[in-house]
Every structure is written in structure tokens, then in C-alpha cells.
Design a protein around this motif. Structure first.
Motif, PDB file in Angstrom:
ATOM      1  N   GLU A 180      56.225  74.117  -2.363  1.00  0.00           N
ATOM      2  CA  GLU A 180      57.239  73.344  -1.652  1.00  0.00           C
ATOM      3  C   GLU A 180      58.272  72.775  -2.613  1.00  0.00           C
ATOM      4  OE1 GLU A 180      54.981  70.455   0.471  1.00  0.00           O
ATOM      5  OE2 GLU A 180      54.289  71.861   2.024  1.00  0.00           O
ATOM      6  N   ASN A 181      57.823  72.251  -3.747  1.00  0.00           N
ATOM      7  CA  ASN A 181      58.759  71.674  -4.711  1.00  0.00           C
ATOM      8  C   ASN A 181      59.678  72.738  -5.308  1.00  0.00           C
ATOM      9  OD1 ASN A 181      57.743  69.056  -4.401  1.00  0.00           O
ATOM     10  ND2 ASN A 181      56.198  69.353  -5.988  1.00  0.00           N
ATOM     11  N   THR A 234      62.229  73.954  -2.809  1.00  0.00           N
ATOM     12  CA  THR A 234      63.294  72.965  -2.679  1.00  0.00           C
ATOM     13  C   THR A 234      64.339  73.167  -3.764  1.00  0.00           C
ATOM     14  OG1 THR A 234      61.802  71.341  -1.689  1.00  0.00           O
ATOM     15  CG2 THR A 234      63.823  70.507  -2.672  1.00  0.00           C
ATOM     16  N   ASP A 243      66.459  76.193  -2.868  1.00  0.00           N
ATOM     17  CA  ASP A 243      67.404  75.941  -1.783  1.00  0.00           C
ATOM     18  C   ASP A 243      68.539  75.031  -2.241  1.00  0.00           C
ATOM     19  OD1 ASP A 243      65.776  77.487  -0.186  1.00  0.00           O
ATOM     20  OD2 ASP A 243      64.674  75.766   0.628  1.00  0.00           O
ATOM     21  N   GLU A 244      68.212  73.967  -2.960  1.00  0.00           N
ATOM     22  CA  GLU A 244      69.234  73.010  -3.364  1.00  0.00           C
ATOM     23  C   GLU A 244      70.163  73.581  -4.425  1.00  0.00           C
ATOM     24  OE1 GLU A 244      69.826  70.166  -2.001  1.00  0.00           O
ATOM     25  OE2 GLU A 244      68.102  70.155  -0.651  1.00  0.00           O
ATOM     26  N   LEU A 265      68.824  61.839  -9.725  1.00  0.00           N
ATOM     27  CA  LEU A 265      67.795  61.246  -8.872  1.00  0.00           C
ATOM     28  C   LEU A 265      67.856  59.726  -8.975  1.00  0.00           C
ATOM     29  CD1 LEU A 265      64.760  63.611  -9.546  1.00  0.00           C
ATOM     30  CD2 LEU A 265      66.719  63.910  -8.025  1.00  0.00           C
ATOM     31  N   THR A 314      62.638  57.598  -6.037  1.00  0.00           N
ATOM     32  CA  THR A 314      61.859  58.709  -6.578  1.00  0.00           C
ATOM     33  C   THR A 314      60.372  58.420  -6.471  1.00  0.00           C
ATOM     34  OG1 THR A 314      63.633  59.197  -8.137  1.00  0.00           O
ATOM     35  CG2 THR A 314      61.481  60.154  -8.603  1.00  0.00           C
ATOM     36  N   SER A 364      63.934  66.987  -4.908  1.00  0.00           N
ATOM     37  CA  SER A 364      63.458  66.274  -3.719  1.00  0.00           C
ATOM     38  C   SER A 364      62.997  64.861  -4.045  1.00  0.00           C
ATOM     39  CB  SER A 364      62.316  67.052  -3.070  1.00  0.00           C
ATOM     40  OG  SER A 364      61.293  67.320  -4.017  1.00  0.00           O
ATOM     41  N   ASN A 365      63.442  64.317  -5.197  1.00  0.00           N
ATOM     42  CA  ASN A 365      63.072  62.960  -5.615  1.00  0.00           C
ATOM     43  C   ASN A 365      61.569  62.818  -5.811  1.00  0.00           C
ATOM     44  OD1 ASN A 365      65.431  61.319  -6.001  1.00  0.00           O
ATOM     45  ND2 ASN A 365      65.808  61.490  -3.809  1.00  0.00           N
TER      46      ASN A 365
END
Length: 230
Positions: free
Chosen positions: A137-138, A141, A144-145, A154, A159, A217-218
Motif C-alpha cells: 500500500e505504501n 501510494t 500514484d502520487e 510532509l 505524520t 501518505s504521511n
């Protein structure tokens, strides 16, 4: 008939009498020539246009590599810079993490083979761990970002930070030839060991080293290693 007899002898030998009408001269087929040439040029232009369009639509190997920079304040408020090389073609993300002592460690997420490799600076050692759901997932992310921006700042109070402990299995030495690229190149001249997640080193064991990794994603993860008792 009277006009026919007025034809010259040379004309009689070369061609039949035309009864006084003008003799048409032979013409080169200009219309057919220019039509064929136009058709050939049209085909060439279409072929070049299609080739150029395909080349524009299909990015080259270098365009699939992107450097993403992440700046985040640590727990003391000091800004820490990290960089991640995103290789979308091979589904690999390579982090370069610089500690406060100016030691740069490498963390490679090999999504294709589901492995994470930690290579600390100034050490000829690699530590392997299998990727888990939060790792996927990380990293996704980050994929995608990174399509939108190439630098992330951040916010410290937003965070999420947590610590992971990995025990080094000293008896599980890995042969580098069993690894796939790009892990094989990263650990070519290193000793390689498997690790496993643990609750903590315990009072009898000391933490070997820690690597802090931050994602867009912080989320920041401090991965700490220690050797398990044999």
C-alpha cells in the motif's frame, strides 16, 4: 483525294496520309507518372506519421524512471531529506536514506518478487524481508502520487510514525545467485541474511541499527535491526 496527293513523299514514308489534318506528336504519360508519385509520397507520409505517433505514445526506458524527493521533519524538528527512485517499468522503488551521521543506506522494494532489501552504508551486508500488505500500500501510494509531483513536504504533526523490529537470522545465509535482478546487483559483494518481524529485541539484545523511511501518505517507519540468538 486531292489533298492526299499533296502530301510529301517523306510524310508518305513515315505515316499514312491524314487528309490534311495535323499529325499529333507522341505524348509522355505525365498524368500517370504524377499520379503514381503522389500516391507513393502519400504512403510514405502516412507511414512516418504512424511511426512518430507510436514513438511518442510509447515512452523510452529513461522516461519510466523518476526521482521523488521527500522532506519531513524528524521528531526533533530537523528536516530530513530522502530520495526515492521509482522504476515503473520493473516495479521497483529504491530509497536512499541519509542518517544524521551522513551515512546513506539503501532500501529497495522489489514489488515483482515481493521482497524488501535493506543495505546499510559502510557495511557489506544485505537484509531481506518479504513484503506485507502495508508495504504494498505504501509503495503503490508512491507510484500514484509521483505521477502528479516529484517532491513532497510532509507535515510533522500529521505524520504517523511507528517502529518495526526485525530480527536477523544469522544462520539463514542467502546465496546471491538465487536472487533476481535488481537485488542481485545491489547485493553482489555482500553477505545476505533473511530477517523476520519481532516484537522487540528484549533487554538481552541490543539494536544493531535503524533506518527511517517516509512515504507520501504521511507515514514514516523506523525499521530497527538486531541479531537473534543462534
Amino acid at each position: 483525294m486531292e489533298r492526299c496527293w499533296n502530301c510529301s513523299a517523306a510524310a508518305v514514308e513515315d505515316s499514312p496520309c491524314t487528309d490534311g489534318a495535323p499529325i499529333p506528336s507522341p505524348q509522355f504519360p505525365h498524368r500517370a507518372f504524377w499520379g503514381s508519385l503522389t500516391a507513393i509520397l502519400l504512403v510514405v507520409v502516412i507511414a512516418l506519421s504512424v511511426t512518430g505517433y507510436i514513438g511518442f505514445r510509447q515512452p523510452g526506458p529513461m522516461s519510466m524512471l523518476q526521482v521523488v524527493r521527500i522532506t519531513v521533519p524528524d521528531q526533533t524538528g530537523t528536516l530530513v531529506n530522502q530520495s526515492a527512485l521509482v522504476d515503473k517499468r520493473n516495479n521497483v522503488v529504491t530509497y536512499s536514506v541519509t542518517s544524521h551521521s551522513n551515512h546513506t543506506s539503501t532500501v529497495m522494494f522489489d514489488i515483482k518478487h515481493g521482497l524488501i532489501c535493506y543495505k546499510p552504508d559502510n557495511q557489506e551486508t544485505c537484509f531481506l524481508r518479504k513484503m506485507e500488505r502495508p508495504d504494498y500500500e505504501n509503495v503503490h501510494t508512491l507510484f500514484d502520487e509521483s505521477q502528479q509531483v516529484s517532491q513532497f513536504w510532509l507535515v510533522g504533526n500529521e505524520t504517523q510514525r511507528h517502529t518495526e523490529f526485525l530480527g536477523v537470522l544469522g544462520s539463514s545465509h542467502v546465496n546471491v545467485s538465487t536472487l533476481q535482478e535488481p537485488l542481485q546487483t545491489l547485493c553482489q559483494q555482500s553477505s545476505i541474511y533473511w530477517t523476520r518481524r519481532a516484537d522487540g529485541p528484549g533487554k538481552q539484545r541490543l539494536i544493531y541499527f535503524c533506518i527511517d523511511i517516509c512515504f507520501p501518505s504521511n507515514i514514516c517507519v523506523s525499521v530497527c535491526f538486531y541479531y537473534l540468538p543462534e
